[in-house]
Design a protein around this motif. Structure first.
Motif, mmCIF file in Angstrom:
data_model
loop_
_atom_site.group_PDB
_atom_site.id
_atom_site.type_symbol
_atom_site.label_atom_id
_atom_site.label_comp_id
_atom_site.label_asym_id
_atom_site.label_seq_id
_atom_site.Cartn_x
_atom_site.Cartn_y
_atom_site.Cartn_z
ATOM 1 N N PRO A 93 0.855 -1.182 0.083
ATOM 2 C CA PRO A 93 0.002 0.053 0.192
ATOM 3 C C PRO A 93 0.929 1.277 -0.046
ATOM 4 O O PRO A 93 0.342 2.194 -0.329
ATOM 5 N N ASN A 94 2.019 1.342 0.393
ATOM 6 C CA ASN A 94 2.967 2.501 0.438
ATOM 7 C C ASN A 94 4.337 2.220 0.679
ATOM 8 O O ASN A 94 4.637 0.946 0.972
ATOM 9 N N ALA A 95 5.055 3.129 0.379
ATOM 10 C CA ALA A 95 6.684 2.639 0.089
ATOM 11 C C ALA A 95 7.204 2.177 1.737
ATOM 12 O O ALA A 95 8.113 1.337 1.797
#
Length: 317
Positions: free
Chosen positions: A154-156
């Motif tokens: 979902p995100n880095a």
């Protein structure tokens, strides 16, 4: 107690106190401020966890090589470690990494799912070929799903957490991790110990083992349960730590009569020594950040595996 057991027990007695003092800054209990707190809350749980995980991986490797009658077998072939890794990655994906219980719980569920799938596919026949292929299939499937989870992170930050965790480490582990892993690992080793007599009989061949009263289905059940508990609990608290189950039985075998039952206990002790020493070394290395334990053992294990292959090729020539 055979010679190998005495040897690795003595090495463990020597290595354990040294590991408590080892670090980027060596601990001097007489002069270091708060030395007792550092020992009790940081160094001691980490050392106990290293011994626990190493013992489980060593015993699992010896049992698996005895069952498959292949010195190149590794517990990773069962697909249980990749299954546990997939469960842990799922917890990162949903943002549960901060919870002290959900990450290991997801990993244990992943290991349990891989064990159930393995038993469902190969448990009834007890055939080695079907068992190996089923383990490889589960490992490949779990690896592919783990890669998919990383690519769709979902995100880095979540992606970074997943990749870092998969490298395997004992950094910042606490007594809570010990309380989770130690009982499951000991239970797993006890399950593997139950297979000792059957593994010895299996060295005579499948037909001879059956004539001695060994039931392949029951043997496979205890083997899957034992390796699932030892490997799954280790992955749940430390990530992927490979090659211990491959290296250790080779180091121990020459000190025993080479029967599987004589390998289990010394392999557990040797695995504990190997992981404990490796974890101490990664703390000592003068690097900007601590080298991950899983990477360090892979750097040792991969050349060792290559050496085994070359030795096997010379034997076949």
């Amino acid at each position: 107690m055979n010679r190998a057991t005495r040897l690795f027990l003595a090495l463990l007695v020597i290595a354990f106190p040294l590991s408590l003092l080892a670090g980027r800054v060596w601990l001097d209990p007489a002069s270091t401020p708060n030395a007792a707190v550092i020992l009790a809350e940081l160094r001691l749980p980490r050392a106990v966890l290293a011994v626990t995980i190493g013992a489980g991986l060593g015993a699992a490797g010896a049992a698996m090589q005895g069952y498959l009658r292949n010195p190149l077998a590794d517990p990773g072939l069962f697909g249980i470690a990749p299954g546990a890794a997939l469960g842990a990655v799922t917890s990162f994906w949903f943002g549960y990494a901060a919870s002290p219980y959900l990450l290991p719980l997801f990993a244990l569920v992943g290991a349990g799912g891989a064990m159930a799938l393995l038993a469902l596919i190969a448990g009834r026949t007890g055939g080695i070929a079907l068992f190996t292929l089923a383990g490889l299939m589960i490992a490949s499937l779990a690896g592919a799903l783990t890669s998919l989870a990383i690519s769709l992170a979902p995100n880095a930050f979540a992606m970074s957490q997943i990749v870092t965790w998969l490298m395997g480490a004992l950094t910042d582990r606490s007594w809570q991790d010990v309380y989770l892993a130690a009982p499951l690992t000991l239970l797993g080793i006890a399950c593997l110990w139950r297979t000792a007599r059957a593994l010895d009989a299996l060295t005579l061949g499948d037909a001879a083992a059956r004539s001695l009263g060994i039931e392949p289905g029951r043997l496979l059940f205890w083997l899957i349960l034992g390796i699932g508990l030892t490997v799954g609990s280790g992955v749940a608290v430390a990530g992927i730590i490979g090659f211990v189950g491959l290296i250790v039985p080779h180091l121990v075998r020459t000190l025993t009569d080479r029967t599987p039952s004589q390998l289990l206990l010394p392999s557990a002790l040797a695995g504990a020594v190997l992981v404990l020493v490796a974890d101490s070394v990664v703390r000592i290395l003068p690097l900007v950040t601590e080298l991950r334990l899983g990477i360090a053992l892979s750097l040792i294990g991969a050349p060792f595996f290559l050496w085994l292959l070359l030795r096997m090729r010379r034997g076949l020539a």
